[in-house]
Design an enzyme around this catalytic site. Structure first.
Site, short mmCIF file in Angstrom:
data_model
loop_
_atom_site.label_atom_id
_atom_site.label_comp_id
_atom_site.label_asym_id
_atom_site.label_seq_id
_atom_site.Cartn_x
_atom_site.Cartn_y
_atom_site.Cartn_z
N SER A 260 0.84 -1.20 0.00
CA SER A 260 0.00 0.00 0.00
C SER A 260 0.87 1.25 0.00
O SER A 260 2.10 1.16 0.05
CB SER A 260 -0.91 0.01 1.24
OG SER A 260 -1.74 -1.13 1.27
N SER A 298 -4.34 -3.81 -2.20
CA SER A 298 -3.52 -2.63 -1.92
C SER A 298 -4.39 -1.47 -1.45
O SER A 298 -5.55 -1.33 -1.83
CB SER A 298 -2.74 -2.21 -3.16
OG SER A 298 -1.90 -1.12 -2.90
N GLU A 300 -4.26 2.54 -1.61
CA GLU A 300 -3.67 3.80 -2.06
C GLU A 300 -4.56 4.92 -1.52
O GLU A 300 -5.63 5.20 -2.08
CB GLU A 300 -3.59 3.87 -3.59
CG GLU A 300 -2.52 2.98 -4.20
CD GLU A 300 -2.95 1.53 -4.28
OE1 GLU A 300 -2.08 0.65 -4.35
OE2 GLU A 300 -4.16 1.26 -4.26
#
Length: 387
Positions: A260, A298, A300
C-alpha cells in the site's frame, strides 16, 4: 524498547536522492529542501525502532517499524484547524479519521503514519498528547478523531509483537521540525518495501512560478507497494531491466503482498476542501507513474491540506472569511502534485538500504548506480525507451 533518535536515523538512511542521480522529474523547480516542509509551517518528526534477532519467535522480534508525525502548521492544530480532504484510489488499507475529514473538510490533529496493527496505539497516544495540551478538549469543546494512516510492514517487522508504544508516538510528535526530512527506513517507513526494494518515507516539493501563483506544493509518502518488474523511474522501465539481476531471493513468497501507500500533500495555495479532493486525485497519477496498478489487496490513500486559511475553533460571529483560488488557476497545482508524488516515492527508494528482518527476509536497496545508468541511457537503448 527505546526508539532510535532522529539524528541517528538520518545517518542510517542517508544514501542519495533522485536529483543526485541526475533524475529530474517534471518541469517545476523544487523547494529549498525538496521536502513537504518547504510549505511554510509544516513540520515532520520520526520515531524509528530497529532492534532484535531476525530468528526470534513471533511476538519477540525483530523490530523494524516506527511512527512518523506531520504537523500542518507551527501553532496549535486543535485551536486553529486547516482545510483538508482526501481520496481513496483503492481501499485495502486505513486512514483513521478520514470519514470526518471528508465530511467537515477540516484537519484538527497531527497526521500520523505507522504500521497496520499500531493504528489504535497511535490514535490513543495522540489523543492523550492533545488532551494534555488542550484542557478544554472533551469538556467545553469538541472531541477529536486523530488522523492515522497505515501500511503493512510484516514482511520485515514482527508486527504481532505490537512494539510501538505511546512513548514512541510522543517522540515523533515532540521532535517534529521543519527543514530537511529523513527518508527511507525511518519512522513509519522503517519496515516498508516498494517494488521489491527497500523504501519507506520519501518527500519532495515544487515551487510554482510567480505567474502561476508562486505557491509551494509538497508531498510525503509512506511507500509500500508494487512489483519490481513494474517499477518506472522518470518513465524508464528500470524494474524490467533489473528483474533478471534479482531473480533469486525470498520474494517469490510475496505474491499476495502487493502492499500500500499513504500520500500526504501539503500546499500554501488557498484551496477549498473540494479543490483539495481534486488535487489528491492527481497524486494517484503520480503513484501510477512509478508502477502502481492499485492491486486488489492494496491501499492507495491520499490526504491533502492547505495552510493558507487557519480556521479558529471558536470564531467570533456567525461567519468566517477565507481566501480561495479560482478553479481556472488550479492546473499548475495538479501538475506539481503529480511531480512531487512521483519524486517522493523515488526518493524513498533511493534512501532505502538493504534490510534483513523477520524470518531472515532480506530486502535489497535499489542499486543506485545501475538506476543512474539505465535512466541516462534510456533514450539511446530501444529496449529501455520511455513510454
Amino acid at each position: 524498547m527505546p526508539a532510535s533518535t532522529d539524528s541517528s536515523a538520518r545517518k542510517r538512511a542517508k544514501r542519495t536522492r533522485a536529483r543526485d542521480l541526475g533524475i529530474h522529474i517534471g518541469v517545476y523547480p523544487r523547494g529549498r529542501f525538496n521536502a513537504i516542509t518547504d510549505v511554510p509551517g509544516v513540520r515532520v518528526g520520526h520515531s524509528t525502532l530497529i532492534s532484535g534477532d531476525v530468528a526470534a519467535e513471533p511476538g519477540g522480534g525483530p523490530v523494524r517499524t516506527g511512527v512518523t508525525a506531520i504537523f500542518p502548521h507551527r501553532g496549535n492544530i486543535y485551536t486553529h484547524r486547516v482545510i483538508g480532504s482526501g481520496h481513496v484510489l483503492n481501499g485495502a488499507g486505513e486512514l483513521a479519521g478520514l470519514t470526518q475529514l471528508m465530511e467537515w473538510g477540516l484537519i484538527e490533529t497531527p497526521i500520523l503514519l505507522t504500521n497496520t496493527l499500531a493504528v489504535g496505539t497511535c490514535s490513543e497516544a495522540v489523543m492523550r498528547w492533545m488532551v494534555e495540551r488542550n484542557p478544554r478538549l472533551g469538556t467545553e469543546q469538541d472531541v477529536i478523531i486523530p488522523l492515522v494512516g497505515e501500511c503493512d510492514d510484516s514482511w520485515l517487522n514482527d508486527i504481532r509483537g505490537r512494539h510501538i508504544h505511546h512513548a514512541h508516538v510522543f517522540e515523533a510528535l515532540d521532535t517534529a521540525r521543519g527543514g530537511s526530512v529523513a527518508e527511507g527506513s525511518v519512522g513509519g517507513g522503517t519496515g516498508m518495501i516498494t517494488c521489491d526494494f527497500k523504501a519507506g518515507i520519501g518527500t519532495s516539493s515544487r515551487k510554482l512560478p510567480v505567474g502561476e501563483g508562486g505557491y509551494v506544493v509538497g508531498a510525503l509518502v509512506m511507500s509500500n507497494f508494487g512489483r519490481r518488474e513494474d517499477l518506472r523511474v522518470d518513465g524508464v522501465p528500470v524494474g524490467r531491466a533489473l528483474s533478471p539481476e534479482f531473480a533469486t531471493g525470498s520474494f517469490h513468497d510475496r505474491e499476495s503482498l502487493y502492499g500500500s501507500i499513504i500520500v500526504v500533500i501539503a500546499t500554501n495555495a488557498p484551496l477549498l476542501a473540494q479543490q483539495l479532493t481534486r488535487v489528491c486525485k492527481r497524486a494517484a497519477l503520480g503513484v501510477g507513474r512509478v508502477g502502481s496498478y492499485a492491486a486488489h489487496g492494496s491501499g492507495e490513500i491520499i490526504l491533502g491540506f492547505s495552510t493558507a486559511n487557519l480556521i479558529p475553533r471558536q470564531p467570533k460571529g456567525m461567519t468566517f472569511k477565507i481566501e480561495a483560488l479560482l478553479d481556472q488557476r488550479i492546473d499548475a497545482l495538479y501538475r506539481a502534485t503529480i511531480e512531487v508524488t512521483e519524486e517522493a516515492i523515488i526518493n524513498a527508494l533511493c534512501a532505502g538500504r538493504t534490510m534483513t528482518g523477520r524470518a531472515g527476509h532480506v530486502v535489497p536497496g535499489m542499486p543506485l548506480e545501475r538506476v543512474r545508468s539505465l535512466v541516462r541511457d534510456s533514450r539511446r537503448l530501444p529496449e529501455l525507451q520511455r513510454s
